[in-house]
Design a protein around this motif. Structure first.
Motif, PDB file in Angstrom:
ATOM      1  N   GLN A 110       2.833  14.186   3.203  1.00  0.00           N
ATOM      2  CA  GLN A 110       3.939  13.246   3.078  1.00  0.00           C
ATOM      3  C   GLN A 110       3.425  11.828   2.921  1.00  0.00           C
ATOM      4  OE1 GLN A 110       6.178  14.789   6.705  1.00  0.00           O
ATOM      5  NE2 GLN A 110       7.839  14.665   5.223  1.00  0.00           N
ATOM      6  N   GLY A 111       4.207  10.988   2.254  1.00  0.00           N
ATOM      7  CA  GLY A 111       3.767   9.633   1.961  1.00  0.00           C
ATOM      8  C   GLY A 111       4.756   8.577   2.395  1.00  0.00           C
ATOM      9  N   ALA A 112       4.261   7.339   2.492  1.00  0.00           N
ATOM     10  CA  ALA A 112       5.101   6.202   2.859  1.00  0.00           C
ATOM     11  C   ALA A 112       4.492   4.927   2.306  1.00  0.00           C
ATOM     12  CB  ALA A 112       5.245   6.097   4.374  1.00  0.00           C
ATOM     13  N   LEU A 131      -4.924   9.140   3.599  1.00  0.00           N
ATOM     14  CA  LEU A 131      -5.569   8.081   2.829  1.00  0.00           C
ATOM     15  C   LEU A 131      -4.531   7.056   2.388  1.00  0.00           C
ATOM     16  CD1 LEU A 131      -4.906   8.508  -0.473  1.00  0.00           C
ATOM     17  CD2 LEU A 131      -6.493  10.394  -0.149  1.00  0.00           C
ATOM     18  N   GLY A 132      -5.023   5.855   2.121  1.00  0.00           N
ATOM     19  CA  GLY A 132      -4.166   4.783   1.632  1.00  0.00           C
ATOM     20  C   GLY A 132      -4.756   4.164   0.385  1.00  0.00           C
ATOM     21  N   VAL A 133      -3.883   3.702  -0.497  1.00  0.00           N
ATOM     22  CA  VAL A 133      -4.296   3.022  -1.726  1.00  0.00           C
ATOM     23  C   VAL A 133      -3.518   1.714  -1.817  1.00  0.00           C
ATOM     24  CG1 VAL A 133      -4.436   3.136  -4.234  1.00  0.00           C
ATOM     25  CG2 VAL A 133      -4.776   5.205  -2.885  1.00  0.00           C
ATOM     26  N   LEU A 134      -4.222   0.621  -2.097  1.00  0.00           N
ATOM     27  CA  LEU A 134      -3.595  -0.700  -2.194  1.00  0.00           C
ATOM     28  C   LEU A 134      -3.196  -1.009  -3.632  1.00  0.00           C
ATOM     29  CD1 LEU A 134      -6.196  -2.489   0.058  1.00  0.00           C
ATOM     30  CD2 LEU A 134      -3.778  -2.213   0.635  1.00  0.00           C
ATOM     31  N   ASN A 135      -2.178  -1.853  -3.785  1.00  0.00           N
ATOM     32  CA  ASN A 135      -1.726  -2.184  -5.139  1.00  0.00           C
ATOM     33  C   ASN A 135      -2.691  -3.104  -5.874  1.00  0.00           C
ATOM     34  OD1 ASN A 135      -1.174  -4.592  -3.810  1.00  0.00           O
ATOM     35  ND2 ASN A 135       0.965  -4.723  -4.475  1.00  0.00           N
ATOM     36  N   THR A 136      -3.762  -3.539  -5.197  1.00  0.00           N
ATOM     37  CA  THR A 136      -4.806  -4.293  -5.900  1.00  0.00           C
ATOM     38  C   THR A 136      -5.802  -3.360  -6.583  1.00  0.00           C
ATOM     39  OG1 THR A 136      -5.986  -4.421  -3.782  1.00  0.00           O
ATOM     40  CG2 THR A 136      -4.664  -6.328  -4.427  1.00  0.00           C
ATOM     41  N   SER A 137      -5.683  -2.070  -6.312  1.00  0.00           N
ATOM     42  CA  SER A 137      -6.560  -1.086  -6.948  1.00  0.00           C
ATOM     43  C   SER A 137      -6.005  -0.699  -8.319  1.00  0.00           C
ATOM     44  CB  SER A 137      -6.666   0.163  -6.071  1.00  0.00           C
ATOM     45  OG  SER A 137      -7.230   1.236  -6.789  1.00  0.00           O
ATOM     46  N   TYR A 149      -1.293  11.000  -5.375  1.00  0.00           N
ATOM     47  CA  TYR A 149      -1.931  10.765  -4.086  1.00  0.00           C
ATOM     48  C   TYR A 149      -2.177  12.058  -3.318  1.00  0.00           C
ATOM     49  CZ  TYR A 149      -0.560   6.031  -5.244  1.00  0.00           C
ATOM     50  OH  TYR A 149      -0.392   4.826  -5.894  1.00  0.00           O
ATOM     51  N   ARG A 150      -1.293  13.028  -3.473  1.00  0.00           N
ATOM     52  CA  ARG A 150      -1.496  14.307  -2.796  1.00  0.00           C
ATOM     53  C   ARG A 150      -2.717  15.032  -3.363  1.00  0.00           C
ATOM     54  NH1 ARG A 150       3.489  12.666  -2.638  1.00  0.00           N
ATOM     55  NH2 ARG A 150       4.830  13.116  -0.832  1.00  0.00           N
ATOM     56  N   GLU A 151      -2.885  14.970  -4.675  1.00  0.00           N
ATOM     57  CA  GLU A 151      -4.053  15.566  -5.306  1.00  0.00           C
ATOM     58  C   GLU A 151      -5.319  14.803  -4.902  1.00  0.00           C
ATOM     59  OE1 GLU A 151      -6.656  17.859  -7.485  1.00  0.00           O
ATOM     60  OE2 GLU A 151      -4.581  18.280  -6.864  1.00  0.00           O
ATOM     61  N   LEU A 152      -5.199  13.483  -4.785  1.00  0.00           N
ATOM     62  CA  LEU A 152      -6.325  12.663  -4.353  1.00  0.00           C
ATOM     63  C   LEU A 152      -6.773  13.057  -2.951  1.00  0.00           C
ATOM     64  CD1 LEU A 152      -8.013  10.137  -5.245  1.00  0.00           C
ATOM     65  CD2 LEU A 152      -6.351   8.758  -3.998  1.00  0.00           C
ATOM     66  N   LEU A 153      -5.814  13.284  -2.055  1.00  0.00           N
ATOM     67  CA  LEU A 153      -6.137  13.709  -0.702  1.00  0.00           C
ATOM     68  C   LEU A 153      -6.848  15.057  -0.720  1.00  0.00           C
ATOM     69  CD1 LEU A 153      -5.904  13.259   2.371  1.00  0.00           C
ATOM     70  CD2 LEU A 153      -3.669  14.393   2.268  1.00  0.00           C
ATOM     71  N   LYS A 154      -6.371  15.973  -1.545  1.00  0.00           N
ATOM     72  CA  LYS A 154      -6.989  17.300  -1.634  1.00  0.00           C
ATOM     73  C   LYS A 154      -8.421  17.209  -2.148  1.00  0.00           C
ATOM     74  CE  LYS A 154      -6.239  22.000  -3.376  1.00  0.00           C
ATOM     75  NZ  LYS A 154      -7.642  22.184  -3.759  1.00  0.00           N
ATOM     76  N   ARG A 155      -8.637  16.399  -3.178  1.00  0.00           N
ATOM     77  CA  ARG A 155      -9.980  16.256  -3.741  1.00  0.00           C
ATOM     78  C   ARG A 155     -10.947  15.693  -2.705  1.00  0.00           C
ATOM     79  NH1 ARG A 155      -9.208  12.601  -8.789  1.00  0.00           N
ATOM     80  NH2 ARG A 155     -11.489  12.689  -8.826  1.00  0.00           N
ATOM     81  N   GLY A 193       0.826  -1.194   0.000  1.00  0.00           N
ATOM     82  CA  GLY A 193       0.000   0.000   0.000  1.00  0.00           C
ATOM     83  C   GLY A 193       0.862   1.246   0.000  1.00  0.00           C
ATOM     84  N   VAL A 194       0.236   2.363  -0.339  1.00  0.00           N
ATOM     85  CA  VAL A 194       0.859   3.678  -0.218  1.00  0.00           C
ATOM     86  C   VAL A 194      -0.077   4.546   0.608  1.00  0.00           C
ATOM     87  CG1 VAL A 194       1.527   5.780  -1.424  1.00  0.00           C
ATOM     88  CG2 VAL A 194       2.167   3.570  -2.367  1.00  0.00           C
ATOM     89  N   ALA A 195       0.466   5.233   1.598  1.00  0.00           N
ATOM     90  CA  ALA A 195      -0.338   6.119   2.436  1.00  0.00           C
ATOM     91  C   ALA A 195       0.247   7.521   2.404  1.00  0.00           C
ATOM     92  CB  ALA A 195      -0.381   5.600   3.867  1.00  0.00           C
ATOM     93  N   VAL A 196      -0.627   8.524   2.380  1.00  0.00           N
ATOM     94  CA  VAL A 196      -0.205   9.921   2.484  1.00  0.00           C
ATOM     95  C   VAL A 196      -1.029  10.578   3.585  1.00  0.00           C
ATOM     96  CG1 VAL A 196       0.508  10.155   0.083  1.00  0.00           C
ATOM     97  CG2 VAL A 196      -1.847  10.683   0.704  1.00  0.00           C
TER      98      VAL A 196
END
Length: 429
Positions: free
Chosen positions: A284-286, A243-249, A257-263, A191-194
């Motif tokens: 920031q992301g990880a 928010l987090g996004v999984l690699n199955t998505s 992801y930063r724009e996704l968080l803003k939206r 996953g990726v989280a920001v």
């Protein structure tokens, strides 16, 4: 206290155990080992206090891990307590579920900024007798030419530290593990989280908040975006929002992801304050390495704990509790190995018990998690779950226990028995 200066002056070069990385996994390992009388050198590339990308919210599973380590988790000691989870998904109004009333886990979770949390754990390890060296960036392993076994580590500035066993607690990228040929498994979820912080009137919230649907406007009348979100009140005038996004998505790796968080946050109520003018710090992301995505957890003198071994829960992205649990298991094995004499065949058998215990206690659950993330990666299945599953309170209580991995091992209720049976039946991750 065995604390050294940030430069590492007067530091020992020979130890019983070297621990690389002073995050929750590394500091917990060092603390347990030091409590058992081992000579431990804890190497940290940064200097405390330092920031880490995290939601800052802890479930009762992490509370238990802290209590077992001997950390005072009272509110008087600076911890913000929470009593459950609020879930948005499937309807306009959220569901509020208190943490389950269990024998094996306390009834409250915690909130604490990672900069403070990690600093506190490192100091706890030092108080137990570990030697902490800050600004010490490990760049490789020292190997025995005959056996290929690790016997120490080197640092970027040319220092060398030696020990019979080395613990890699250096996070998702784990340069130390990679230097010994241990790369990530591609058949495990990632996953990726920001996240960022906002000043907000919602800061004093005694529930952690999870959003299973991310709309970029009004629910049902805007775009449904990939991933899941969270809002954790910090009790200091701010909220941790991410928010987090999984690699199955389908959106994984192709999303800003930063724009996704803003939206998403722009679509939340104005009065919550999740707007750019109220933002504190950067987004920031990880990465979130899940389900034992780097194996084996022990081999050739190298022990993996926490994110270095991919020990993040696939169901909910929780990593701190599993980092601390793996640290305790690793320390148990190392203490036993020391009692048998490091570098003996009997000590090696003791060390091999560590990955076996990990798989016995967490492997089945993590395997179920890998199936879960594949299913919810399909938006059609996710829509079915939120539309037909979430509005059912009894089912939600079951899912709540499953996702947070909070069940009683003995004498639990029907939900506990079903979840425990599923975990035992599933092959280990």
């Amino acid at each position: 206290m065995s604390f050294t200066s940030p430069s590492g002056e007067s530091a020992p070069t020979e130890s019983d155990v070297i621990v690389v990385g002073a995050g929750p996994g590394g500091s917990t390992t060092a603390a347990y080992l030091a409590q058992h009388g081992l000579n431990v050198t804890l190497l940290e590339k940064s200097e405390f206090p330092r920031e880490k990308v995290c939601g800052d919210g802890l479930t009762p599973r992490a509370t238990r891990a802290l209590t077992r380590l001997g950390v005072d988790t009272s509110q008087e000691n600076g911890w913000l307590h929470n009593k459950g989870l609020r879930v948005y998904g499937g309807r306009t109004e959220p569901f509020e579920m208190d943490w389950p009333d269990l024998t094996d886990f306390p009834p409250y979770g915690l909130v604490r900024p990672r900069a403070d949390f990690d600093d506190m754990l490192a100091k706890h390890a030092v108080a137990a007798g570990a030697t902490l060296l800050q600004n010490t960036n490990v760049d490789g392993a020292i190997l025995d030419d005959r056996t290929g076994r690790i016997t120490g580590v080197t640092t970027k500035d040319g220092r060398r530290y030696h020990a019979p066993l080395v613990v890699a607690a250096d996070g998702n990228s784990s340069r130390l593990a990679v230097s010994m040929g241990l790369n990530k498994r591609e058949d495990r979820p990632m996953g990726v989280a920001v996240r960022t912080y906002y000043t907000s009137p919602r800061t004093n919230d005694d529930y952690l908040e999870s959003w299973l649907e991310l709309w970029d406007g009004e629910r049902g009348k805007s775009n449904l975006m990939p991933g899941y979100g969270w809002v954790f009140g910090m009790g200091d005038g701010t909220c941790n929002v991410g928010l987090g996004v999984l690699n199955t998505s389908k959106g994984f790796g192709k999303t800003d992801y930063r724009e996704l968080l803003k939206r998403w946050t722009d679509g939340t109520p104005e009065e919550w304050g999740f707007r750019e003018q109220n933002q504190i710090g950067k987004v920031q992301g990880a990465a979130l390495p899940m389900a034992f995505n780097r194996q084996p957890a022990y081999g050739r003198g190298l022990v993996l704990v926490g994110d270095a071994g991919g020990m993040v829960n696939p169901f909910n992205g929780e990593g701190i509790s599993y980092a601390m649990e793996s640290a305790e298991m690793a320390a148990d094995a190392i203490v036993e190995a020391r009692s048998r004499g490091f570098n003996t065949s009997s000590a090696e058998r003791a060390m091999r018990a560590y990955p076996e215990r990990l798989k016995a206690e967490l492997g089945g659950y993590f395997r179920l998690g890998t199936v879960f993330v594949k299913l919810i990666g399909d938006p059609r299945i996710m829509k079915l779950c939120t539309t037909y599953g979430l509005p059912r309170p009894r089912l939600m209580r079951f899912v709540h226990k499953l996702l947070a991995n909070l069940t009683d091992a003995h004498d639990g209720d029907a939900a506990d028995r079903i979840i425990n049976a599923l975990c035992k039946a599933a092959p280990s991750a």
